[in-house]
Design a protein around this motif. Structure first.
Motif, PDB file in Angstrom:
ATOM      1  N   LEU A 144       2.401  11.286   4.249  1.00  0.00           N
ATOM      2  CA  LEU A 144       1.308  11.229   3.280  1.00  0.00           C
ATOM      3  C   LEU A 144       0.308  12.348   3.537  1.00  0.00           C
ATOM      4  CD1 LEU A 144       0.724   7.370   3.101  1.00  0.00           C
ATOM      5  CD2 LEU A 144       1.632   8.833   1.282  1.00  0.00           C
ATOM      6  N   ALA A 145       0.076  12.670   4.804  1.00  0.00           N
ATOM      7  CA  ALA A 145      -0.826  13.770   5.132  1.00  0.00           C
ATOM      8  C   ALA A 145      -0.269  15.089   4.602  1.00  0.00           C
ATOM      9  CB  ALA A 145      -1.030  13.841   6.639  1.00  0.00           C
ATOM     10  N   GLU A 146       1.057  15.288   4.703  1.00  0.00           N
ATOM     11  CA  GLU A 146       1.681  16.497   4.155  1.00  0.00           C
ATOM     12  C   GLU A 146       1.477  16.582   2.652  1.00  0.00           C
ATOM     13  OE1 GLU A 146       5.499  18.126   5.561  1.00  0.00           O
ATOM     14  OE2 GLU A 146       5.671  16.267   6.721  1.00  0.00           O
TER      15      GLU A 146
ATOM     16  N   ASP B 147      -4.007   3.265   2.532  1.00  0.00           N
ATOM     17  CA  ASP B 147      -4.179   1.822   2.417  1.00  0.00           C
ATOM     18  C   ASP B 147      -4.535   1.372   0.995  1.00  0.00           C
ATOM     19  OD1 ASP B 147      -3.631   1.274   5.149  1.00  0.00           O
ATOM     20  OD2 ASP B 147      -5.640   1.966   5.676  1.00  0.00           O
ATOM     21  N   ARG B 148      -4.331   2.262   0.044  1.00  0.00           N
ATOM     22  CA  ARG B 148      -4.550   1.879  -1.359  1.00  0.00           C
ATOM     23  C   ARG B 148      -3.242   1.396  -1.985  1.00  0.00           C
ATOM     24  NH1 ARG B 148      -8.598   6.184  -4.329  1.00  0.00           N
ATOM     25  NH2 ARG B 148     -10.260   6.201  -2.733  1.00  0.00           N
TER      26      ARG B 148
ATOM     27  N   ARG C 155       3.460  11.481  -5.802  1.00  0.00           N
ATOM     28  CA  ARG C 155       3.540  12.083  -4.463  1.00  0.00           C
ATOM     29  C   ARG C 155       3.898  11.040  -3.407  1.00  0.00           C
ATOM     30  NH1 ARG C 155      -1.859  15.301  -3.675  1.00  0.00           N
ATOM     31  NH2 ARG C 155      -2.588  14.080  -5.451  1.00  0.00           N
ATOM     32  N   VAL C 156       3.416   9.809  -3.575  1.00  0.00           N
ATOM     33  CA  VAL C 156       3.818   8.738  -2.662  1.00  0.00           C
ATOM     34  C   VAL C 156       5.322   8.486  -2.790  1.00  0.00           C
ATOM     35  CG1 VAL C 156       3.579   6.271  -2.130  1.00  0.00           C
ATOM     36  CG2 VAL C 156       1.546   7.638  -2.634  1.00  0.00           C
ATOM     37  N   ALA C 157       5.832   8.510  -4.004  1.00  0.00           N
ATOM     38  CA  ALA C 157       7.265   8.303  -4.225  1.00  0.00           C
ATOM     39  C   ALA C 157       8.085   9.409  -3.561  1.00  0.00           C
ATOM     40  CB  ALA C 157       7.565   8.243  -5.728  1.00  0.00           C
ATOM     41  N   VAL C 158       7.591  10.641  -3.605  1.00  0.00           N
ATOM     42  CA  VAL C 158       8.281  11.749  -2.940  1.00  0.00           C
ATOM     43  C   VAL C 158       8.266  11.538  -1.428  1.00  0.00           C
ATOM     44  CG1 VAL C 158       8.226  14.225  -2.460  1.00  0.00           C
ATOM     45  CG2 VAL C 158       7.843  13.400  -4.796  1.00  0.00           C
ATOM     46  N   ALA C 159       7.120  11.118  -0.886  1.00  0.00           N
ATOM     47  CA  ALA C 159       7.025  10.859   0.550  1.00  0.00           C
ATOM     48  C   ALA C 159       8.016   9.779   0.973  1.00  0.00           C
ATOM     49  CB  ALA C 159       5.596  10.449   0.914  1.00  0.00           C
ATOM     50  N   ARG C 160       8.140   8.733   0.182  1.00  0.00           N
ATOM     51  CA  ARG C 160       9.094   7.659   0.513  1.00  0.00           C
ATOM     52  C   ARG C 160      10.526   8.182   0.546  1.00  0.00           C
ATOM     53  NH1 ARG C 160       9.353   2.893  -3.708  1.00  0.00           N
ATOM     54  NH2 ARG C 160      10.125   4.656  -4.923  1.00  0.00           N
ATOM     55  N   ALA C 161      10.848   9.114  -0.354  1.00  0.00           N
ATOM     56  CA  ALA C 161      12.202   9.667  -0.394  1.00  0.00           C
ATOM     57  C   ALA C 161      12.505  10.559   0.803  1.00  0.00           C
ATOM     58  CB  ALA C 161      12.398  10.463  -1.688  1.00  0.00           C
TER      59      ALA C 161
ATOM     60  N   THR D 148       0.841  -1.196   0.000  1.00  0.00           N
ATOM     61  CA  THR D 148       0.000   0.000   0.000  1.00  0.00           C
ATOM     62  C   THR D 148       0.879   1.251   0.000  1.00  0.00           C
ATOM     63  OG1 THR D 148      -0.060   0.161   2.410  1.00  0.00           O
ATOM     64  CG2 THR D 148      -1.745  -1.216   1.348  1.00  0.00           C
ATOM     65  N   ALA D 149       0.224   2.398  -0.137  1.00  0.00           N
ATOM     66  CA  ALA D 149       0.971   3.661  -0.120  1.00  0.00           C
ATOM     67  C   ALA D 149       1.756   3.798   1.180  1.00  0.00           C
ATOM     68  CB  ALA D 149       0.004   4.830  -0.290  1.00  0.00           C
ATOM     69  N   ALA D 150       1.094   3.556   2.309  1.00  0.00           N
ATOM     70  CA  ALA D 150       1.767   3.675   3.604  1.00  0.00           C
ATOM     71  C   ALA D 150       2.897   2.670   3.733  1.00  0.00           C
ATOM     72  CB  ALA D 150       0.759   3.491   4.738  1.00  0.00           C
TER      73      ALA D 150
END
Length: 253
Positions: free
Chosen positions: A142-144, A152-153, A165-171, A115-117
């Protein structure tokens, strides 16, 4: 051979987070030989955002993959936080990437089964952080990004812009000292792209070093320096008026 003529670290200035020293990368040999990079020198200091611009095939992405330890140079050195990646073992490089380097891939590179999280939390868990703490940090990022509701998707349940945006959050998760972003705004609208750049800028202002590959001048305007490359060589450096002139040896080119 082009060079940024990076000066020695001035007295009182922290050592660079990223140092590229005489970096070359040659693909193939003989008639098929391609020089992706030609003797690049670059130092990126804590708190600094450097944008790299140039036409397709100029060497921008090659520079980023070498800086992140994803590829090895033909000659020269890549030093991250004092560790020479070109002399380190694969295990040492992998550990440094998990701990200190955040990388935003142009094609997102999310794991489809997570999932994204879970994608965002993964680097922290691999580095020994407990799963609850890692998930809490992931949800906060993810909230930011305005994506808390998608935590959870799975990637195939998200749009391209959401995946980016998920990829940026992971970085950005954890205490990443070096953030490398390859066209992180490519699939985003203008407003969301500006928000992502604001997050990168905030991370730099908190002490990280960031290198941004972009073709958009409006996004490069967030940087302290804009480094223009062509045919694997540095052809120009632009220094933001408020940036430290020591970053280019005392001159804004």
């Amino acid at each position: 051979m082009s060079s940024l003529n990076t000066p020695p670290t001035p007295p009182g200035r922290p050592a660079p987070v990223l140092l590229l020293d005489g970096l070359t990368r040659v693909h193939g040999s003989g008639a098929t030989e391609v020089h992706a990079l030609r003797g690049i020198d670059l130092a990126v200091y804590p708190g600094e955002l450097v944008a790299v611009m140039g036409p397709s095939g100029s060497g921008k992405s090659s520079l980023l993959t070498l800086a992140g330890g994803l590829d090895a140079p033909t000659s020269g050195r890549v030093v991250v936080e004092g560790t020479d990646l070109t002399a380190a073992s694969r295990k040492q490089v992998a550990a440094l990437r998990r701990r200190s380097i955040g990388y935003v891939f142009q094609d997102y590179n999310l794991i489809p089964a997570l999932t994204a999280a879970e994608n965002v939390a993964l680097p922290r868990e691999l580095d020994g952080t407990g799963s609850r703490t890692a998930r809490r940090e992931a949800i906060a990022l993810l909230a930011e990004m305005g994506l808390e509701q998608l935590a959870d998707r799975f990637p195939d349940e998200m749009s391209g812009g959401q995946q980016q945006r998920v990829a940026v959050a992971r970085a950005l998760v954890g205490d990443r000292r070096l953030v490398l972003a390859d066209e992180p705004t490519g699939a985003l609208d203008s407003e969301t792209g500006e928000a992502v750049l604001a997050l990168l800028r905030n991370r730099c202002d908190a002490g990280a070093a960031c290198v941004l590959v972009t073709h958009e001048a409006r996004f490069a305007s967030w940087a302290d320096r804009v480094v223009s490359v062509r045919d694997g060589s540095v052809v120009d450096i632009t220094l933001r008026p408020s940036a430290d002139p020591l970053l280019t040896g005392g001159t804004a080119q």
